[in-house]
Design a protein around this motif. Sequence first.
Motif, PDB file in Angstrom:
ATOM      1  N   ARG A  98      36.803  53.558  44.239  1.00 23.24           N
ATOM      2  CA  ARG A  98      36.379  52.711  43.123  1.00 23.24           C
ATOM      3  C   ARG A  98      37.536  51.837  42.647  1.00 23.24           C
ATOM      4  NH1 ARG A  98      36.110  55.648  37.793  1.00 23.24           N
ATOM      5  NH2 ARG A  98      38.306  55.288  38.124  1.00 23.24           N
ATOM      6  N   ASP A  99      38.714  52.443  42.483  1.00 22.09           N
ATOM      7  CA  ASP A  99      39.886  51.682  42.043  1.00 22.09           C
ATOM      8  C   ASP A  99      40.247  50.600  43.059  1.00 22.09           C
ATOM      9  OD1 ASP A  99      40.012  53.253  39.786  1.00 22.09           O
ATOM     10  OD2 ASP A  99      41.619  54.556  40.545  1.00 22.09           O
ATOM     11  N   ARG A 100      40.151  50.945  44.349  1.00 20.82           N
ATOM     12  CA  ARG A 100      40.456  49.973  45.391  1.00 20.82           C
ATOM     13  C   ARG A 100      39.466  48.811  45.342  1.00 20.82           C
ATOM     14  NH1 ARG A 100      38.600  48.543  50.033  1.00 20.82           N
ATOM     15  NH2 ARG A 100      37.064  50.192  50.142  1.00 20.82           N
ATOM     16  N   ILE A 101      38.187  49.123  45.191  1.00 20.36           N
ATOM     17  CA  ILE A 101      37.159  48.085  45.139  1.00 20.36           C
ATOM     18  C   ILE A 101      37.365  47.197  43.920  1.00 20.36           C
ATOM     19  CG2 ILE A 101      34.681  47.690  44.788  1.00 20.36           C
ATOM     20  CD1 ILE A 101      34.199  50.136  46.613  1.00 20.36           C
TER      21      ILE A 101
ATOM     22  N   GLU B  47      40.307  44.953  44.596  1.00 20.54           N
ATOM     23  CA  GLU B  47      39.932  43.884  45.512  1.00 20.54           C
ATOM     24  C   GLU B  47      39.100  42.820  44.799  1.00 20.54           C
ATOM     25  OE1 GLU B  47      37.941  45.417  48.964  1.00 20.54           O
ATOM     26  OE2 GLU B  47      39.723  46.470  49.682  1.00 20.54           O
ATOM     27  N   ALA B  48      38.152  43.281  43.969  1.00 24.24           N
ATOM     28  CA  ALA B  48      37.306  42.333  43.239  1.00 24.24           C
ATOM     29  C   ALA B  48      38.150  41.482  42.296  1.00 24.24           C
ATOM     30  CB  ALA B  48      36.221  43.081  42.464  1.00 24.24           C
ATOM     31  N   THR B  49      39.108  42.106  41.632  1.00 24.00           N
ATOM     32  CA  THR B  49      39.995  41.365  40.735  1.00 24.00           C
ATOM     33  C   THR B  49      40.813  40.348  41.523  1.00 24.00           C
ATOM     34  OG1 THR B  49      40.134  43.307  39.293  1.00 24.00           O
ATOM     35  CG2 THR B  49      41.816  41.621  39.013  1.00 24.00           C
ATOM     36  N   THR B  50      41.344  40.780  42.658  1.00 26.67           N
ATOM     37  CA  THR B  50      42.138  39.884  43.492  1.00 26.67           C
ATOM     38  C   THR B  50      41.294  38.713  43.984  1.00 26.67           C
ATOM     39  OG1 THR B  50      43.471  41.758  44.202  1.00 26.67           O
ATOM     40  CG2 THR B  50      43.596  39.772  45.545  1.00 26.67           C
ATOM     41  N   ILE B  51      40.088  38.999  44.432  1.00 22.61           N
ATOM     42  CA  ILE B  51      39.207  37.945  44.937  1.00 22.61           C
ATOM     43  C   ILE B  51      38.848  36.970  43.817  1.00 22.61           C
ATOM     44  CG2 ILE B  51      36.880  37.487  45.822  1.00 22.61           C
ATOM     45  CD1 ILE B  51      37.209  40.047  47.526  1.00 22.61           C
ATOM     46  N   SER B  52      38.546  37.501  42.627  1.00 21.52           N
ATOM     47  CA  SER B  52      38.203  36.609  41.520  1.00 21.52           C
ATOM     48  C   SER B  52      39.394  35.739  41.136  1.00 21.52           C
ATOM     49  CB  SER B  52      37.712  37.409  40.309  1.00 21.52           C
ATOM     50  OG  SER B  52      38.753  38.186  39.760  1.00 21.52           O
ATOM     51  N   GLU B  53      40.587  36.320  41.140  1.00 21.92           N
ATOM     52  CA  GLU B  53      41.781  35.528  40.834  1.00 21.92           C
ATOM     53  C   GLU B  53      41.991  34.446  41.891  1.00 21.92           C
ATOM     54  OE1 GLU B  53      44.891  38.418  40.521  1.00 21.92           O
ATOM     55  OE2 GLU B  53      44.308  39.026  38.490  1.00 21.92           O
ATOM     56  N   GLN B  54      41.758  34.794  43.160  1.00 21.75           N
ATOM     57  CA  GLN B  54      41.896  33.808  44.226  1.00 21.75           C
ATOM     58  C   GLN B  54      40.874  32.683  44.060  1.00 21.75           C
ATOM     59  OE1 GLN B  54      41.504  36.091  47.821  1.00 21.75           O
ATOM     60  NE2 GLN B  54      43.652  36.708  47.866  1.00 21.75           N
ATOM     61  N   LEU B  55      39.632  33.051  43.714  1.00 26.06           N
ATOM     62  CA  LEU B  55      38.602  32.031  43.525  1.00 26.06           C
ATOM     63  C   LEU B  55      38.954  31.110  42.362  1.00 26.06           C
ATOM     64  CD1 LEU B  55      35.324  34.063  44.119  1.00 26.06           C
ATOM     65  CD2 LEU B  55      36.344  32.354  45.606  1.00 26.06           C
ATOM     66  N   ILE B  56      39.461  31.691  41.290  1.00 29.68           N
ATOM     67  CA  ILE B  56      39.869  30.880  40.139  1.00 29.68           C
ATOM     68  C   ILE B  56      41.009  29.958  40.534  1.00 29.68           C
ATOM     69  CG2 ILE B  56      40.986  31.012  37.870  1.00 29.68           C
ATOM     70  CD1 ILE B  56      39.312  33.570  37.375  1.00 29.68           C
ATOM     71  N   GLU B  57      41.978  30.497  41.261  1.00 29.80           N
ATOM     72  CA  GLU B  57      43.116  29.693  41.693  1.00 29.80           C
ATOM     73  C   GLU B  57      42.662  28.568  42.629  1.00 29.80           C
ATOM     74  OE1 GLU B  57      46.834  28.327  41.567  1.00 29.80           O
ATOM     75  OE2 GLU B  57      46.109  30.023  40.403  1.00 29.80           O
TER      76      GLU B  57
END
Length: 164
Positions: free
Chosen positions: A76-79, A82-92
């Motif tokens: 769960r923590d890994r997912i 990953e979701a946080t990282t992906i959202s940050e990448q999308l925002i960037e």
Amino acid sequence: MNLITPDFGLLFWQFVVFLLLVFLLAKFAWKPILAGLREREESIENALRQADQAKLEMQQLKAGNEKLLAEARQERDRILKEATTISEQLIEQAKQKATDEGARMIMQAREAIQNEKQAALAEVKNTAAQLSIDIAERILRRELTDATAQKQLVTDYLQEVKLN
């Protein structure tokens, strides 16, 4: 008093009956009773062993459940990470795309301004050339021979034409 102090014959027969009873019990009753006690003892020992085994299995299951729960938490923590990282990448990426689009629009505006400026300068040059041609044409029409008269004519025409 006879009851309190029995005769030797009575004691003898009582002893013989007692021995006969012990022999019969030993021959027929004690073996089944002892076998039943042994079976009961064995079943109790088996039940205790099974209870210990069930206790061990429960402990193993509990440890396995805790391990699975820990793994599920890690997953769960890994997912979430990953979701946080992906959202940050999308925002960037969206920010970068917006910045690039803004820079492209500014560049297009600058190019348009430069083109308009060049067109205006070309028009001014064309107008100046046309004016020069008109002045030259007027000068040639008069065919002035005097230099001072030519200068006076050019000055008069320049005053007539007001450039902004």
